[in-house]
Structures are given as C-alpha cells and as structure tokens.
Scaffold this motif. Structure first.
Motif, mmCIF file in Angstrom:
data_model
loop_
_atom_site.group_PDB
_atom_site.id
_atom_site.type_symbol
_atom_site.label_atom_id
_atom_site.label_comp_id
_atom_site.label_asym_id
_atom_site.label_seq_id
_atom_site.Cartn_x
_atom_site.Cartn_y
_atom_site.Cartn_z
ATOM 1 N N ARG A 95 -0.299 -22.894 -19.422
ATOM 2 C CA ARG A 95 -0.309 -23.387 -20.806
ATOM 3 C C ARG A 95 0.476 -22.433 -21.705
ATOM 4 O O ARG A 95 1.295 -22.858 -22.522
ATOM 5 C CB ARG A 95 -1.737 -23.542 -21.304
ATOM 6 C CG ARG A 95 -1.814 -24.169 -22.683
ATOM 7 C CD ARG A 95 -3.242 -24.348 -23.194
ATOM 8 N NE ARG A 95 -4.102 -24.996 -22.233
ATOM 9 C CZ ARG A 95 -5.179 -24.432 -21.684
ATOM 10 N NH1 ARG A 95 -5.537 -23.215 -22.007
ATOM 11 N NH2 ARG A 95 -5.920 -25.095 -20.822
ATOM 12 N N ALA A 96 0.231 -21.131 -21.546
ATOM 13 C CA ALA A 96 0.938 -20.145 -22.371
ATOM 14 C C ALA A 96 2.430 -20.198 -22.118
ATOM 15 O O ALA A 96 3.233 -20.086 -23.064
ATOM 16 C CB ALA A 96 0.386 -18.755 -22.088
ATOM 17 N N ILE A 98 4.208 -22.797 -21.065
ATOM 18 C CA ILE A 98 4.761 -24.061 -21.560
ATOM 19 C C ILE A 98 4.832 -24.067 -23.080
ATOM 20 O O ILE A 98 5.827 -24.500 -23.666
ATOM 21 C CB ILE A 98 3.935 -25.254 -21.034
ATOM 22 C CG1 ILE A 98 4.142 -25.376 -19.518
ATOM 23 C CG2 ILE A 98 4.309 -26.547 -21.747
ATOM 24 C CD1 ILE A 98 3.208 -26.333 -18.844
ATOM 25 N N VAL A 99 3.799 -23.558 -23.728
ATOM 26 C CA VAL A 99 3.758 -23.548 -25.188
ATOM 27 C C VAL A 99 4.856 -22.641 -25.760
ATOM 28 O O VAL A 99 5.383 -22.902 -26.837
ATOM 29 C CB VAL A 99 2.362 -23.130 -25.695
ATOM 30 C CG1 VAL A 99 2.349 -22.872 -27.179
ATOM 31 C CG2 VAL A 99 1.343 -24.201 -25.340
ATOM 32 N N SER A 100 5.218 -21.602 -25.016
ATOM 33 C CA SER A 100 6.234 -20.665 -25.532
ATOM 34 C C SER A 100 7.627 -21.263 -25.559
ATOM 35 O O SER A 100 8.528 -20.700 -26.158
ATOM 36 C CB SER A 100 6.221 -19.381 -24.702
ATOM 37 O OG SER A 100 6.681 -19.636 -23.386
#
Length: 101
Positions: A95-96, A98-100
């Motif tokens: 998640r981290a 992809i969000v970045s």
C-alpha cells in the motif's frame, strides 16, 4: 482453500463467482457474506468468509489433532504468524509503495 481441502481429502464443491458482474452483491450472496467478498464457505448451512478464518475453520473441523494446524499454543502461533503475514507485513508495504506513485 483448495490446497488445504486436497491435503485433508475434503470434498469441496466450488462455485465460480463473477465479481465484475456483481455476483457478490446479490441478495442471496449478501445474506451469506455481508462484506460481499470472496472467498465464502458454506458448510452445512454455516457461512463463513475471510480466507484465513476459512482455513482455520477447516483445519479445526476436519483435521483436529493433525499437525497441519497444531493444538500446541506456541506451534499454532507460529502457523498463525505465517498465515497472517500478508495482512501485517506484505500489504501495508505494498500500500505504501503504491500510494507513493
């Protein structure tokens, strides 16, 4: 679920669910699984969803005393640690990442 079922020699009748066609949002499916997720297991009228819970249930019901899901608390905790790794380690990191972007 398929691998555990095969290992324990449990006959499982699978039904393909077309998520994109909304088959997890029908009234019948929502009655079994209000989260409208897959997989969902129905065992003699008992409905259960969430893959890890399904695996634990099948092991407890159909393999009690089997080393695949040990009854010793330390041994079982080690199995659970691996069973839940993706939720606590893998997916938060993904998640981290992809969000970045």
């Amino acid at each position: 679920m398929a691998i555990l079922g095969k290992h324990l020699k449990i006959e499982i009748n699978y039904k393909d669910i077309n998520v994109h066609a909304g088959e997890t949002k029908t009234p019948e499916y929502l009655k079994l699984n209000p989260s409208h997720t897959v997989p969902t297991l129905v065992d003699n009228g008992f409905a259960l969803f969430e893959s890890r819970a399904i695996l634990q249930y099948l092991a407890n019901k159909y393999a009690a005393g089997n080393s695949i899901y040990p009854s010793d608390p330390v041994a079982r905790a080690n199995v659970d640690k691996v069973l839940f790794y993706d939720a606590s380690g893998f997916f938060p990191a993904m998640r981290a990442a992809i969000v970045s972007f």
